[in-house]
Design a protein around this motif. Structure first.
Motif: not given
Length: 361
Positions: A44-49, A51-55, A69-70, A118-121
């Motif tokens: 999950v963490i790898r997939k989120l990375a 998809l570039k859904v960084g904080q 950040a990121g 909406k915020k990150v993607a």
């Protein structure tokens, strides 16, 4: 699902009847949710990375947070996946309370997911509008209240219980009960969300409170224990121990990756959902004030924001260096890990106080 299989097998082999015991299924639920989180966490963490859904990090916040950040966010999807699968595997799917807590948790998670997405993607800093978010949360909370009124219409199920006293119960009636349910679910959901600002800060108190509610659910669902301890008996509420245990396991599994320095953040999808889940469990077992006590850290974090906003609007001055409260202590010089661990310790003490209400009546 597994429970139904074990019950079917139990008709032929008596040894399988052991899975009817709530305590065993609670242990298995904790282990299962923890295992799911550990196994799926890296993926999950790898997939989120990918998809570039960084904080995103606040510019006016502590400078030590700039390195965050990121870091992948929306990790709450892992928690919800673990809780959902585990509850379906080990819970009694004929129990209406099990479906209610699952629906409330997952539906609130969808609201958080849209906000995060909406915020990150979509790079929309405002995310889901506050109005839309509140409408969604309100619909879920009020719907839950209406459902519970119809499931348990007697005074013990719709009254307001005062802990530390055996006989004090204020009958609210259907409308009053729905209002109470609204404030508990929506308030807890947003309070947990406000607390989720440091690595591991929100998830451990959630685990501790959920663990305590395993006990409250078991007692409320057992007529002998409920009568002896002077708490309302809520038939079927004992099955919530499986859900709460799943939350404990999923939370601990997530903490493995969320501990400082965090590899992933839970985001609104996790924080809003976990808060709502705790809120609806507290309402079902009639322990709203106990939730207020045990979740004291969440309450104070939310109050700090309200006080800060009110003070600035009325006087132009800030009470805290920064809100929520955990940032205030960071700016006072506490290290992030100090804030987190000290808030954990406070929660442990508050949970013990909450558990004491079972006997001190």
């Amino acid at each position: 699902m597994l429970l139904m299989l074990m019950q079917w097998l139990g008709e032929s082999v008596r040894a399988f009847n052991v899975f009817n015991y709530l305590t065993l299924r609670a242990v298995l639920a904790t282990i299962t949710a923890l295992g799911i989180s550990w196994v799926l966490g890296p993926y999950v963490i790898r997939k989120l990375a990918e998809l570039k859904v960084g904080q995103a990090v606040r510019d006016d916040g502590p400078q030590t947070h700039l390195v965050k950040a990121g870091t992948p966010t929306m990790g709450g999807t892992l928690i919800l996946l673990s809780i959902g699968l585990t509850t379906l595997l080990w819970g009694d799917l004929k129990n209406s309370y099990v479906w209610l807590v699952l629906i409330v948790t997952m539906a609130t998670g969808v609201i958080g997911f849209i906000d995060d997405y909406k915020k990150v993607a979509l790079k929309n800093p405002k995310g889901l509008s506050a109005k839309a978010k509140m409408i969604g949360q309100s619909a879920i909370a009020i719907g839950s209240g209406i459902f519970l009124v119809n499931v348990g219409p007697d005074a013990a199920n719709t009254g307001f219980i005062i802990p530390f006293y055996k006989e004090i119960l204020y009958p609210f009636g259907a409308i009053g009960f729905c209002v109470l349910t609204y404030f508990v679910i929506v308030g807890t959901s947003n309070a947990v969300n406000l607390t989720d600002g440091l690595d591991g800060l929100a998830i451990m108190p959630v685990v501790l409170v959920a663990g305590a509610f395993c006990i409250f659910a078991y007692v409320a669902g057992n007529v002998k224990f409920a009568t002896y301890l002077g708490v309302p008996h809520v038939a079927g509420a004992g099955e919530l121990i499986v859900f709460c245990a799943a939350m404990v396991g999923a939370g601990l599994g997530f903490l493995w990756f969320n501990a400082y320095p965090a590899e992933v953040f839970m985001g609104d999808v996790g924080a809003l959902a976990l808060g709502a889940g705790l809120g609806v469990v507290a309402v079902i077992v009639r322990q709203e004030i106990v939730l207020l006590i045990m979740g004291g850290v969440f309450v104070v974090e939310a109050l700090s924001v309200m006080i800060q906003v009110a003070s600035f609007k009325m006087t132009g001055k800030r009470v805290f260096r920064m809100a929520p409260l955990h940032h205030h202590y960071e700016l006072k010089g506490w290290k992030e890990t100090q804030v987190v661990v000290r808030f954990w310790i406070i929660t442990m003490l508050l949970v013990l106080v909450g558990l004491a209400t079972l006997k001190l009546r």
